[in-house]
Design a protein around this motif. Sequence first.
Motif, short mmCIF file in Angstrom:
data_model
loop_
_atom_site.label_atom_id
_atom_site.label_comp_id
_atom_site.label_asym_id
_atom_site.label_seq_id
_atom_site.Cartn_x
_atom_site.Cartn_y
_atom_site.Cartn_z
N ILE A 190 9.33 4.70 4.11
CA ILE A 190 8.62 3.26 3.40
C ILE A 190 8.17 2.13 3.93
O ILE A 190 9.14 1.28 3.76
CB ILE A 190 8.42 3.61 1.41
N ARG A 191 7.25 1.99 4.37
CA ARG A 191 7.62 0.27 4.34
C ARG A 191 6.98 -0.65 3.44
O ARG A 191 6.26 -0.52 2.54
CB ARG A 191 5.80 0.37 5.77
N GLU A 192 7.10 -2.16 3.95
CA GLU A 192 6.61 -3.38 2.97
C GLU A 192 5.32 -3.21 2.71
O GLU A 192 4.43 -2.28 3.55
CB GLU A 192 7.36 -4.66 3.50
N GLN A 193 5.23 -3.13 0.92
CA GLN A 193 4.00 -3.09 0.70
C GLN A 193 3.09 -1.77 0.34
O GLN A 193 2.24 -1.27 0.24
CB GLN A 193 2.79 -4.18 1.63
N GLU A 194 3.34 -0.80 0.65
CA GLU A 194 3.11 1.08 1.00
C GLU A 194 3.23 0.93 -0.21
O GLU A 194 3.92 0.99 -0.96
CB GLU A 194 4.03 1.37 1.50
N ARG A 195 1.45 1.57 -1.14
CA ARG A 195 1.72 2.60 -1.84
C ARG A 195 2.40 4.14 -1.95
O ARG A 195 1.89 4.92 -1.12
CB ARG A 195 0.76 2.89 -2.71
N VAL A 196 3.35 4.45 -2.15
CA VAL A 196 3.31 6.01 -2.35
C VAL A 196 3.38 6.90 -3.51
O VAL A 196 3.48 6.04 -5.15
CB VAL A 196 5.20 5.71 -2.47
#
Length: 129
Positions: free
Chosen positions: A94-100
């Motif tokens: 999960i990359r920074e600022q990514e919504r999951v």
Amino acid sequence: VYGVEPHGSEAMSLALERNELVPIQPHSVADGLNAPFAGLWTLALCRRYLDDIVLLDDPTILAGMRFAVERLKQVLEPAGAAALAAVLAGRIPIREQERVAVVLSGGNVEVARLGPLLQAAGTLPSAER
């Protein structure tokens, strides 16, 4: 999009790796994920849409189940907690600022089994935060 399979029940991972259906003798506490083989249609869909499949051991899956009970106040069966466990264990990139989004599903767990399942749970590194 990531799939999650338990160690000992990795029919889809094996099918993708070998490019053929692979019969297995599945064994996991996440019985909803204990398919004896990956179907042709499912294999085709996974080939097309999945970025990867993550394999988890049973204690990690149960740790996701325990997290859901303790923090979310949701009772999930082990199979329904597998995706949550994969995210919380840091197994999904999960990359920074990514919504999951994580699908939490299935409350088909016998009440008498709930205590022993939760006691068998491992620990999640991100659960300490």
